[in-house]
Design a protein around this motif. Sequence first.
Motif, PDB file in Angstrom:
ATOM      1  N   VAL A 128       0.303  -8.714  -1.275  1.00 32.19           N
ATOM      2  CA  VAL A 128       0.126  -8.236   0.093  1.00 32.19           C
ATOM      3  C   VAL A 128       0.837  -9.163   1.077  1.00 32.19           C
ATOM      4  O   VAL A 128       1.503  -8.709   2.019  1.00 32.19           O
ATOM      5  N   SER A 129       0.714 -10.460   0.863  1.00 27.99           N
ATOM      6  CA  SER A 129       1.389 -11.421   1.728  1.00 27.99           C
ATOM      7  C   SER A 129       2.902 -11.217   1.716  1.00 27.99           C
ATOM      8  O   SER A 129       3.564 -11.261   2.765  1.00 27.99           O
ATOM      9  N   LYS A 130       3.455 -10.963   0.530  1.00 28.23           N
ATOM     10  CA  LYS A 130       4.897 -10.740   0.417  1.00 28.23           C
ATOM     11  C   LYS A 130       5.329  -9.498   1.186  1.00 28.23           C
ATOM     12  O   LYS A 130       6.349  -9.517   1.897  1.00 28.23           O
ATOM     13  N   ARG A 131       4.542  -8.422   1.067  1.00 27.29           N
ATOM     14  CA  ARG A 131       4.879  -7.185   1.771  1.00 27.29           C
ATOM     15  C   ARG A 131       4.814  -7.380   3.281  1.00 27.29           C
ATOM     16  O   ARG A 131       5.653  -6.871   4.026  1.00 27.29           O
ATOM     17  N   LEU A 132       3.810  -8.107   3.751  1.00 23.95           N
ATOM     18  CA  LEU A 132       3.688  -8.351   5.193  1.00 23.95           C
ATOM     19  C   LEU A 132       4.848  -9.211   5.688  1.00 23.95           C
ATOM     20  O   LEU A 132       5.380  -8.984   6.793  1.00 23.95           O
ATOM     21  N   THR A 133       5.248 -10.215   4.919  1.00 26.08           N
ATOM     22  CA  THR A 133       6.367 -11.077   5.295  1.00 26.08           C
ATOM     23  C   THR A 133       7.657 -10.261   5.389  1.00 26.08           C
ATOM     24  O   THR A 133       8.453 -10.412   6.316  1.00 26.08           O
ATOM     25  N   ARG A 185      -3.420 -10.954  -3.560  1.00 29.25           N
ATOM     26  CA  ARG A 185      -3.257 -11.634  -2.278  1.00 29.25           C
ATOM     27  C   ARG A 185      -1.778 -11.971  -2.033  1.00 29.25           C
ATOM     28  O   ARG A 185      -1.254 -11.753  -0.937  1.00 29.25           O
ATOM     29  N   MET A 186      -1.101 -12.470  -3.044  1.00 26.24           N
ATOM     30  CA  MET A 186       0.304 -12.828  -2.906  1.00 26.24           C
ATOM     31  C   MET A 186       1.177 -11.590  -2.708  1.00 26.24           C
ATOM     32  O   MET A 186       2.145 -11.610  -1.946  1.00 26.24           O
ATOM     33  N   GLU A 192      -8.320  -9.318   5.155  1.00 28.12           N
ATOM     34  CA  GLU A 192      -7.762 -10.420   4.366  1.00 28.12           C
ATOM     35  C   GLU A 192      -8.135 -10.206   2.907  1.00 28.12           C
ATOM     36  O   GLU A 192      -9.287  -9.912   2.586  1.00 28.12           O
TER      37      GLU A 192
END
Length: 317
Positions: free
Chosen positions: A305-310, A302-303, A294
Amino acid sequence: MKSFEHVYRLHRLMKRSRYPVPFERVMAELECSRATTKRVLAYLRDVLGAPLESSREPRGYHYSDAAYELPGFWFSAEELQSLLSLQQLLASFQPGLLDEALDPLRERLNQILKSQHLQTGQASRIRLLRAAARPPGAHFATLAAAVLQRKRVRIDYQARGKSERSAREISPQRLVHYRDNWYLDAWCHRAMGLRTFAVDCVCEAQLLDSAAQELPDTQLDEALGGSYGIFSGAPSATAVLRFAASRAPWVAAETWHPQQQGVWLPDGRYELSVPYHRDEELILDILRYGPEVEVLGPLALRMAVSKRLTQAAAQYR
């Protein structure tokens, strides 16, 4: 053990010993009889001209000239086999890159090994697996020569993902082998700054007569070695990553950056802090760990990485 091995071991013992070595220790080091030990001592002194002397107090043998080296090409059997293995590893490490230059050395090592009745074909038992490696391109030798000869180079460069070429005059500073690919750190006279070029993206390279602009190592380290990965630039942020307990022991043993900091948490998780400048490569490495990591900060990372995972998860809906 062959006689030259005895001589080699004795020479190494004399070189690394600060005080006279007793005869009994010499005999133990050579792993041979008293008579053979005396013959080896005599051969080293009388035939090879070593400055080998004996003393009464303290009792033992020593070199009167610490600079003495054995004449010719002397290696132990283990070192010879290691050299041959490393040479073959280098050939597989970058296939064809240095084969012509290394052929004479390969042949000489083979001859020496065969003369000592040693096997020469066992290096194939060492596997070197390369991941996502790209060929170094047609101009690696020119760029390497420029680095070592300290000459400028005129290059045509086409960055990956761009359609147009750019002509530049550069002063090469360092060749870098990073994650199975070659990069060139250089001073770009067009941009008036340090840049890192992927060697396989160099379309043309011409070695120039003019001397390369020299930069001190401290400046290179500060500009090119301060941030995460291959991207240049002084660190502008610090990534804080928290790894699950199942992955923590592996990550704790890894070096992501020379200035990284790691902290074990009471529940077995591991927090890693890594300085970085550009986040492209760092994001890719974070994504390798999926749900086992995390990003705690910075918020922008953080945002991202979150965007890439989404986006990745959307491919499987």
